[in-house]
Design a protein around this motif. Structure first.
Motif, mmCIF file in Angstrom:
data_model
loop_
_atom_site.group_PDB
_atom_site.id
_atom_site.type_symbol
_atom_site.label_atom_id
_atom_site.label_comp_id
_atom_site.label_asym_id
_atom_site.label_seq_id
_atom_site.Cartn_x
_atom_site.Cartn_y
_atom_site.Cartn_z
ATOM 1 N N LEU A 88 3.662 1.287 -17.261
ATOM 2 C CA LEU A 88 2.874 1.643 -16.077
ATOM 3 C C LEU A 88 1.798 0.594 -15.817
ATOM 4 O O LEU A 88 1.078 0.191 -16.751
ATOM 5 C CB LEU A 88 2.205 2.994 -16.257
ATOM 6 C CG LEU A 88 3.108 4.210 -16.179
ATOM 7 C CD1 LEU A 88 2.296 5.467 -16.461
ATOM 8 C CD2 LEU A 88 3.788 4.300 -14.827
ATOM 9 N N PRO A 89 1.666 0.142 -14.565
ATOM 10 C CA PRO A 89 0.608 -0.828 -14.255
ATOM 11 C C PRO A 89 -0.760 -0.292 -14.686
ATOM 12 O O PRO A 89 -1.117 0.850 -14.395
ATOM 13 C CB PRO A 89 0.687 -0.965 -12.733
ATOM 14 C CG PRO A 89 2.095 -0.568 -12.392
ATOM 15 C CD PRO A 89 2.460 0.500 -13.395
ATOM 16 N N TYR A 90 -1.496 -1.124 -15.410
ATOM 17 C CA TYR A 90 -2.831 -0.796 -15.906
ATOM 18 C C TYR A 90 -2.834 0.510 -16.701
ATOM 19 O O TYR A 90 -3.816 1.257 -16.702
ATOM 20 C CB TYR A 90 -3.852 -0.769 -14.766
ATOM 21 C CG TYR A 90 -3.958 -2.105 -14.085
ATOM 22 C CD1 TYR A 90 -4.738 -3.126 -14.616
ATOM 23 C CD2 TYR A 90 -3.226 -2.375 -12.931
ATOM 24 C CE1 TYR A 90 -4.795 -4.375 -14.024
ATOM 25 C CE2 TYR A 90 -3.278 -3.629 -12.323
ATOM 26 C CZ TYR A 90 -4.064 -4.621 -12.881
ATOM 27 O OH TYR A 90 -4.110 -5.852 -12.294
ATOM 28 N N GLY A 91 -1.708 0.768 -17.362
ATOM 29 C CA GLY A 91 -1.608 1.960 -18.195
ATOM 30 C C GLY A 91 -1.684 3.254 -17.412
ATOM 31 O O GLY A 91 -1.902 4.318 -17.981
ATOM 32 N N GLY A 92 -1.518 3.179 -16.090
ATOM 33 C CA GLY A 92 -1.554 4.369 -15.244
ATOM 34 C C GLY A 92 -2.937 4.814 -14.835
ATOM 35 O O GLY A 92 -3.082 5.794 -14.099
ATOM 36 N N ILE A 93 -4.006 4.105 -15.263
ATOM 37 C CA ILE A 93 -5.357 4.584 -14.952
ATOM 38 C C ILE A 93 -5.705 4.477 -13.473
ATOM 39 O O ILE A 93 -6.645 5.121 -13.016
ATOM 40 C CB ILE A 93 -6.445 3.901 -15.811
ATOM 41 C CG1 ILE A 93 -6.500 2.399 -15.562
ATOM 42 C CG2 ILE A 93 -6.236 4.188 -17.283
ATOM 43 C CD1 ILE A 93 -7.673 1.717 -16.261
ATOM 44 N N PHE A 94 -4.934 3.674 -12.710
ATOM 45 C CA PHE A 94 -5.152 3.572 -11.263
ATOM 46 C C PHE A 94 -3.988 4.188 -10.498
ATOM 47 O O PHE A 94 -3.713 3.823 -9.364
ATOM 48 C CB PHE A 94 -5.337 2.106 -10.846
ATOM 49 C CG PHE A 94 -6.514 1.440 -11.498
ATOM 50 C CD1 PHE A 94 -7.811 1.812 -11.178
ATOM 51 C CD2 PHE A 94 -6.335 0.453 -12.453
ATOM 52 C CE1 PHE A 94 -8.897 1.212 -11.783
ATOM 53 C CE2 PHE A 94 -7.409 -0.167 -13.067
ATOM 54 C CZ PHE A 94 -8.700 0.224 -12.734
ATOM 55 N N GLY A 95 -3.275 5.119 -11.130
ATOM 56 C CA GLY A 95 -2.101 5.729 -10.516
ATOM 57 C C GLY A 95 -0.846 4.934 -10.870
ATOM 58 O O GLY A 95 -0.904 3.887 -11.513
ATOM 59 N N ASP A 96 0.290 5.440 -10.451
ATOM 60 C CA ASP A 96 1.565 4.827 -10.808
ATOM 61 C C ASP A 96 1.739 3.412 -10.268
ATOM 62 O O ASP A 96 2.468 2.612 -10.837
ATOM 63 C CB ASP A 96 2.731 5.687 -10.323
ATOM 64 C CG ASP A 96 2.861 6.976 -11.106
ATOM 65 O OD1 ASP A 96 2.223 7.103 -12.179
ATOM 66 O OD2 ASP A 96 3.604 7.866 -10.646
ATOM 67 N N ASP A 97 1.089 3.102 -9.150
ATOM 68 C CA ASP A 97 1.245 1.784 -8.537
ATOM 69 C C ASP A 97 0.206 0.773 -8.999
ATOM 70 O O ASP A 97 0.305 -0.406 -8.659
ATOM 71 C CB ASP A 97 1.186 1.898 -7.005
ATOM 72 C CG ASP A 97 2.350 2.698 -6.452
ATOM 73 O OD1 ASP A 97 3.440 2.671 -7.074
ATOM 74 O OD2 ASP A 97 2.176 3.368 -5.418
ATOM 75 N N GLY A 98 -0.800 1.195 -9.741
ATOM 76 C CA GLY A 98 -1.835 0.269 -10.191
ATOM 77 C C GLY A 98 -2.727 -0.180 -9.055
ATOM 78 O O GLY A 98 -2.962 0.543 -8.092
ATOM 79 N N LEU A 99 -3.216 -1.400 -9.156
ATOM 80 C CA LEU A 99 -4.075 -1.997 -8.137
ATOM 81 C C LEU A 99 -3.246 -2.920 -7.264
ATOM 82 O O LEU A 99 -2.211 -3.428 -7.703
ATOM 83 C CB LEU A 99 -5.191 -2.814 -8.811
ATOM 84 C CG LEU A 99 -6.101 -2.056 -9.763
ATOM 85 C CD1 LEU A 99 -6.995 -3.025 -10.532
ATOM 86 C CD2 LEU A 99 -6.943 -1.054 -8.996
ATOM 87 N N HIS A 100 -3.721 -3.195 -6.060
ATOM 88 C CA HIS A 100 -2.977 -4.165 -5.259
ATOM 89 C C HIS A 100 -3.168 -5.555 -5.879
ATOM 90 O O HIS A 100 -4.150 -5.795 -6.597
ATOM 91 C CB HIS A 100 -3.387 -4.113 -3.783
ATOM 92 C CG HIS A 100 -4.749 -4.628 -3.481
ATOM 93 N ND1 HIS A 100 -5.871 -3.847 -3.539
ATOM 94 C CD2 HIS A 100 -5.170 -5.865 -3.115
ATOM 95 C CE1 HIS A 100 -6.930 -4.571 -3.226
ATOM 96 N NE2 HIS A 100 -6.531 -5.802 -2.975
ATOM 97 N N PRO A 101 -2.220 -6.467 -5.648
ATOM 98 C CA PRO A 101 -2.341 -7.803 -6.240
ATOM 99 C C PRO A 101 -3.675 -8.453 -5.875
ATOM 100 O O PRO A 101 -4.145 -8.342 -4.739
ATOM 101 C CB PRO A 101 -1.171 -8.571 -5.625
ATOM 102 C CG PRO A 101 -0.175 -7.521 -5.286
ATOM 103 C CD PRO A 101 -1.001 -6.331 -4.859
ATOM 104 N N HIS A 102 -4.250 -9.142 -6.861
ATOM 105 C CA HIS A 102 -5.551 -9.774 -6.650
ATOM 106 C C HIS A 102 -5.790 -10.842 -7.708
ATOM 107 O O HIS A 102 -5.165 -10.830 -8.764
ATOM 108 C CB HIS A 102 -6.681 -8.731 -6.689
ATOM 109 C CG HIS A 102 -6.797 -8.053 -8.006
ATOM 110 N ND1 HIS A 102 -5.944 -7.028 -8.407
ATOM 111 C CD2 HIS A 102 -7.639 -8.255 -9.056
ATOM 112 C CE1 HIS A 102 -6.275 -6.639 -9.626
ATOM 113 N NE2 HIS A 102 -7.297 -7.368 -10.040
ATOM 114 N N LEU A 103 -6.699 -11.745 -7.400
ATOM 115 C CA LEU A 103 -7.142 -12.794 -8.324
ATOM 116 C C LEU A 103 -8.601 -12.505 -8.650
ATOM 117 O O LEU A 103 -9.499 -12.733 -7.826
ATOM 118 C CB LEU A 103 -6.994 -14.171 -7.676
ATOM 119 C CG LEU A 103 -7.707 -15.360 -8.323
ATOM 120 C CD1 LEU A 103 -7.295 -15.551 -9.764
ATOM 121 C CD2 LEU A 103 -7.446 -16.623 -7.531
#
Length: 177
Positions: free
Chosen positions: A102-117
């Motif tokens: 799971l993106p970011y271990g699921g702490i931001f929901g199933d989709d994680g965060l939007h792509p970013h730098l």
């Protein structure tokens, strides 16, 4: 890829390393856009996983990302990649093959965060606004920055820093530089 997440030795991530953006960084980690964090523990990244990653990532053609717009999460200053869809497509493909990651271990929901730098993330909340306003003013003349993405890098946390473990070329017949 900040040490603030409480990483364990051997944790891995799939990232797009952006050395062209390293001069913009205000944190002690390399410029990158995460494809999937965390990925499998290094003990699980065997020849079959590497082969699967290589095949999966070859299905995606190299692409360009342009960084021109700042954004903020609480305590974080970042740049938005445009277009973000190729990064999302990479993440979606990896998640289809390894749905347990799971993106970011699921702490931001199933989709994680939007792509970013991420440019900066160590400023305390009471000073982040003013500090990041100043960083934006300093970096704005250096933008836009356009980079060509040709590979995804598997990185491993060694207990002190993220270390590149292996690069996986995008596109059929593309060679790693």
């Amino acid at each position: 890829m900040s040490a603030g997440w409480g990483h364990g030795v051997g944790e891995t991530a799939l990232t797009i390393l952006l050395p062209e953006a390293d001069p913009l960084m205000r944190e002690p980690f390399p410029a990158h856009v995460s494809v999937l964090f965390p990925f499998l523990h290094e003990d699980r990244v065997d020849a079959d996983v590497r082969s699967g990653l290589a095949a999966l990532l070859r299905e995606h053609e190299p692409f360009e990302l342009t960084f021109a717009e700042f954004g903020r999460y609480p305590g974080v200053l970042y740049l938005d990649p445009w277009p973000a869809d190729p990064v999302r497509a990479l993440t979606k493909s990896v998640l289809a093959a390894w749905p347990e990651c799971l993106p970011y271990g699921g702490i931001f929901g199933d989709d994680g965060l939007h792509p970013h730098l991420t440019l900066a993330n160590s400023e305390p909340p009471e000073t982040a606004g003013t500090a990041y306003d100043a960083v934006e003013r300093q970096l704005a003349p250096l933008l836009p920055l356009t980079v060509t993405v040709r590979e995804v890098t598997l990185v491993t946390w060694d207990g002190a820093a993220w270390q590149p473990a292996e690069g996986f070329a995008l596109g059929a017949g593309t060679a790693r530089d």
